[in-house]
Write a protein that holds these residues in place. Structure first.
Motif, PDB file in Angstrom:
ATOM      1  N   VAL A  67       0.976  -1.108   0.486  1.00 22.20           N
ATOM      2  CA  VAL A  67      -0.217   0.191  -0.003  1.00 22.20           C
ATOM      3  C   VAL A  67       1.370   0.873   0.441  1.00 22.20           C
ATOM      4  O   VAL A  67       0.367   1.947  -0.376  1.00 22.20           O
ATOM      5  CB  VAL A  67      -0.806   0.099   1.374  1.00 22.20           C
ATOM      6  CG1 VAL A  67      -1.771   1.540   1.185  1.00 22.20           C
ATOM      7  CG2 VAL A  67      -2.035  -1.044   1.436  1.00 22.20           C
ATOM      8  N   VAL A  68       1.821   1.221   0.892  1.00 22.54           N
ATOM      9  CA  VAL A  68       3.128   2.845   0.990  1.00 22.54           C
ATOM     10  C   VAL A  68       3.698   3.081  -0.335  1.00 22.54           C
ATOM     11  O   VAL A  68       3.296   3.922  -0.351  1.00 22.54           O
ATOM     12  CB  VAL A  68       3.929   2.064   2.056  1.00 22.54           C
ATOM     13  CG1 VAL A  68       4.573   3.276   1.804  1.00 22.54           C
ATOM     14  CG2 VAL A  68       3.382   1.614   2.763  1.00 22.54           C
ATOM     15  N   PHE A  69       3.726   1.630  -1.475  1.00 24.16           N
ATOM     16  CA  PHE A  69       4.533   1.257  -2.318  1.00 24.16           C
ATOM     17  C   PHE A  69       3.684   2.360  -3.796  1.00 24.16           C
ATOM     18  O   PHE A  69       4.251   3.317  -4.343  1.00 24.16           O
ATOM     19  CB  PHE A  69       5.303  -0.055  -2.831  1.00 24.16           C
ATOM     20  CG  PHE A  69       6.471   0.148  -3.042  1.00 24.16           C
ATOM     21  CD1 PHE A  69       7.286   0.194  -2.767  1.00 24.16           C
ATOM     22  CD2 PHE A  69       6.909  -0.799  -1.091  1.00 24.16           C
ATOM     23  CE1 PHE A  69       8.559   0.093  -2.716  1.00 24.16           C
ATOM     24  CE2 PHE A  69       8.225  -0.883  -0.653  1.00 24.16           C
ATOM     25  CZ  PHE A  69       9.184  -0.387  -1.526  1.00 24.16           C
ATOM     26  N   VAL A  70       2.346   1.336  -3.711  1.00 26.39           N
ATOM     27  CA  VAL A  70       1.481   2.027  -4.297  1.00 26.39           C
ATOM     28  C   VAL A  70       1.166   3.596  -4.410  1.00 26.39           C
ATOM     29  O   VAL A  70       0.594   4.147  -5.276  1.00 26.39           O
ATOM     30  CB  VAL A  70       0.716   1.594  -4.398  1.00 26.39           C
ATOM     31  CG1 VAL A  70      -0.986   1.927  -5.509  1.00 26.39           C
ATOM     32  CG2 VAL A  70       0.452  -0.228  -4.434  1.00 26.39           C
ATOM     33  N   LEU A  71       0.583   4.098  -2.946  1.00 27.13           N
ATOM     34  CA  LEU A  71       0.564   5.781  -2.890  1.00 27.13           C
ATOM     35  C   LEU A  71       1.913   6.807  -3.275  1.00 27.13           C
ATOM     36  O   LEU A  71       1.604   7.418  -4.106  1.00 27.13           O
ATOM     37  CB  LEU A  71       0.115   6.033  -1.445  1.00 27.13           C
ATOM     38  CG  LEU A  71      -1.024   5.115  -0.822  1.00 27.13           C
ATOM     39  CD1 LEU A  71      -0.805   5.095   0.556  1.00 27.13           C
ATOM     40  CD2 LEU A  71      -1.921   5.820  -1.504  1.00 27.13           C
ATOM     41  N   VAL A  72       3.504   5.774  -2.872  1.00 25.76           N
ATOM     42  CA  VAL A  72       4.034   6.581  -3.407  1.00 25.76           C
ATOM     43  C   VAL A  72       4.506   6.761  -4.784  1.00 25.76           C
ATOM     44  O   VAL A  72       4.887   7.964  -5.330  1.00 25.76           O
ATOM     45  CB  VAL A  72       5.322   5.581  -2.788  1.00 25.76           C
ATOM     46  CG1 VAL A  72       6.934   6.923  -3.355  1.00 25.76           C
ATOM     47  CG2 VAL A  72       5.356   6.109  -1.530  1.00 25.76           C
ATOM     48  N   TRP A  74       2.096   6.638  -6.757  1.00 24.47           N
ATOM     49  CA  TRP A  74       0.782   7.370  -7.578  1.00 24.47           C
ATOM     50  C   TRP A  74       0.969   8.383  -7.041  1.00 24.47           C
ATOM     51  O   TRP A  74       0.619   9.340  -7.744  1.00 24.47           O
ATOM     52  CB  TRP A  74      -0.253   7.066  -6.720  1.00 24.47           C
ATOM     53  CG  TRP A  74      -1.230   7.816  -6.730  1.00 24.47           C
ATOM     54  CD1 TRP A  74      -2.527   7.641  -8.245  1.00 24.47           C
ATOM     55  CD2 TRP A  74      -2.246   8.803  -6.020  1.00 24.47           C
ATOM     56  NE1 TRP A  74      -3.231   8.737  -8.059  1.00 24.47           N
ATOM     57  CE2 TRP A  74      -2.946   9.295  -6.727  1.00 24.47           C
ATOM     58  CE3 TRP A  74      -1.401   9.880  -5.136  1.00 24.47           C
ATOM     59  CZ2 TRP A  74      -3.745  10.470  -6.196  1.00 24.47           C
ATOM     60  CZ3 TRP A  74      -2.599  10.366  -4.530  1.00 24.47           C
ATOM     61  CH2 TRP A  74      -3.429  11.372  -4.713  1.00 24.47           C
ATOM     62  N   ALA A  75       1.545   9.247  -5.728  1.00 30.13           N
ATOM     63  CA  ALA A  75       2.117  10.388  -6.254  1.00 30.13           C
ATOM     64  C   ALA A  75       3.115  10.977  -6.848  1.00 30.13           C
ATOM     65  O   ALA A  75       3.254  12.288  -7.449  1.00 30.13           O
ATOM     66  CB  ALA A  75       2.708  10.807  -4.549  1.00 30.13           C
ATOM     67  N   VAL A  76       3.835  10.427  -6.805  1.00 28.27           N
ATOM     68  CA  VAL A  76       5.232  10.567  -7.949  1.00 28.27           C
ATOM     69  C   VAL A  76       5.044  10.408  -9.777  1.00 28.27           C
ATOM     70  O   VAL A  76       5.529  11.032 -10.627  1.00 28.27           O
ATOM     71  CB  VAL A  76       6.529  10.653  -7.642  1.00 28.27           C
ATOM     72  CG1 VAL A  76       7.086  10.340  -5.810  1.00 28.27           C
ATOM     73  CG2 VAL A  76       6.434   8.447  -7.582  1.00 28.27           C
ATOM     74  N   GLY A  77       3.938   9.716  -9.891  1.00 32.01           N
ATOM     75  CA  GLY A  77       3.247   9.653 -11.054  1.00 32.01           C
ATOM     76  C   GLY A  77       4.552   8.030 -11.955  1.00 32.01           C
ATOM     77  O   GLY A  77       4.617   8.442 -13.186  1.00 32.01           O
TER      78      GLY A  77
END
Length: 438
Positions: A67-72, A74-77
């Motif tokens: 989940v943390v990796f996916v959010l990061v 998504w945040a950095v594109g």
């Protein structure tokens, strides 16, 4: 050490062609988005050594990390490879368990946890190793021997051609079903392996033999045969190609699946540097055969699933044009020989085990030699060579059943059920000790 040596060798060979090898791909999986299936399959295998509480913790930590990796990302594109956006958590948890085993466990518990981690990482490494092997076959074997195999396959009626037409007649339903079975073979293997390893956490030891070992050895030795006997398959050598690789301009003729190839003297033919030479023997057939064998001791639903997966895999390999009929015959013999060798290694090399392994290896070698040296004779006399091929395969199957059935240990619980119950009321003869009722 042997596995590490193979990984290093493949890494060097891949680097020679300007591509990352299995070690680099494994390290990249710590940060970059990997394919999640093998990683979570490896995590599931590792967790057979954990208690239920530890399993829930490990799974929760893996999901949380993802989940943390996916959010990061998504945040950095960040760009996702082939739509893969999670899976890192499973790899981090397996490595974390290895650290825990070294720093927090001692004695047998440390060894057991390290074996579990090694089992999970081996599954992941096997996938990376297989990808590297396939890349190397396409680069190092510019000529393929499909004309030889297609000519020899006349002895079996060129099974891929009618199978391809039958699949086309079923429409998208049959195609999607066989695609699912063909692509998810590793999932079926993990399910059977988890059943075999279900008692490891309680017994605190691994069984002497299980499906994962056979699966890994098949994947290790099979690509070596690809190098010796490079074949791309009928859809590539005699059809329009598939999945964007290959094509009519590389094919000997655009015949598959409507017109069987004519009988003429075969020759090696050049092919592209993209399509893997992964046709001879059919490792999908070998793996499905191993799944079938190891599912025989499971409950009825597992035995039924093993049978279905074997039949559906054989149908898919032919109907999609990935393999010739003679590839499947070689794949069955290949799998049974490896399975017999591993079982003999576990219980000790007795005479029957040695004979079966030598016989299986001899039949497998004879099949490859006949495909290479006698394809015209096989094509012109199908009523002779067709039954001979089936007889050769069947003889190995019969030898395997006879040998393993004779040496297979009978479980203690079964022996107790089969043993006659003594009659405690029957008077015993003088001088005989009375038997106690269990």
């Amino acid at each position: 050490m042997a596995a590490l040596g193979i990984l290093v060798t493949l890494e060097i060979a891949a680097r020679h062609y300007g591509q990352p090898g299995p070690i680099t791909d494994q390290v990249n999986g710590l940060v970059f988005a990997p394919k999640p299936g093998p990683l979570y399959g490896g995590l599931a295998l590792m967790m057979v050594v954990l208690t239920w509480r530890e399993r829930f913790i490990a799974a929760g930590v893996a999901i949380g990390i993802d989940v943390v990796f996916v959010l990061v990302r998504w945040a950095v594109g960040a760009e996702m490879t082939d739509g893969h956006f999670f899976g890192n958590g499973a790899l981090w948890v397996m490595l974390g368990c290895a650290v825990i085993a070294v720093t927090r466990r001692t004695g047998r518990e440390r060894v057991l946890l390290l074996k579990g981690v090694g089992l999970g990482l081996l599954l992941v490494a096997a996938r990376k190793t297989g990808d590297t092997w396939l890349f190397l076959t396409s680069k190092s074997r510019p000529a393929v021997l499909d004309q030889y195999v297609a000519t020899a396959d006349h002895a079996l009626g060129n099974l891929s051609w009618p199978a391809g037409r039958m699949l086309r007649a079923t429409g998208p339903i049959g195609t999607h079903l066989l695609h699912l079975v063909y692509a998810q073979l590793a999932v079926a293997a993990v399910v059977v392996a988890l059943y075999q390893l279900r008692n490891v956490a309680v017994e605190r030891r691994f069984p002497s033999h299980h499906l994962v070992r056979t699966f890994l050895v098949i994947g290790l030795l099979g690509p070596a045969i690809y190098m010796i006997f490079p074949v791309v398959g009928p859809v590539f050598a005699y059809g329009p190609g598939a999945s964007g690789t290959g094509g009519v301009h590389w094919a000997a003729a655009n015949l598959w699946p409507d017109t069987p190839p004519p009988i003429h003297p075969p020759h090696p033919m050049p092919y592209d540097e993209i399509t893997p030479r992964n046709c001879m023997p059919s490792l999908h057939t070998a793996w499905a055969t191993a799944i079938f064998i190891h599912s025989r001791k499971g409950p009825r639903v597992l035995r039924g699933a093993g049978t279905f997966w074997l039949v559906a895999t054989l149908a898919a390999t032919l109907a999609f044009g990935y393999h010739y009929g003679v590839d499947l015959v070689a794949g069955v013999v290949f799998a049974l020989t490896i399975e017999a060798a591993l079982r003999s290694f576990d219980r000790g090399w007795d005479r029957s085990g040695i004979q079966l392994v030598v016989y299986g290896a001899t039949v497998f070698t004879a099949l490859l030699v006949s495909y290479r040296c006698l394809p015209l004779q096989m094509a012109r006399h199908p009523l002779v060579f067709g039954p001979l091929l089936i007889l050769a395969m069947t003889s190995v199957v019969h030898g395997y059943i006879r040998t393993t059935g004779r040496v297979e240990p009978v479980p203690e619980a079964v022996r107790r059920l089969k043993a006659p119950i003594p009659n405690q009321f029957e008077p015993h003869q003088p001088g005989q000790a009375a038997e106690q009722v269990p």
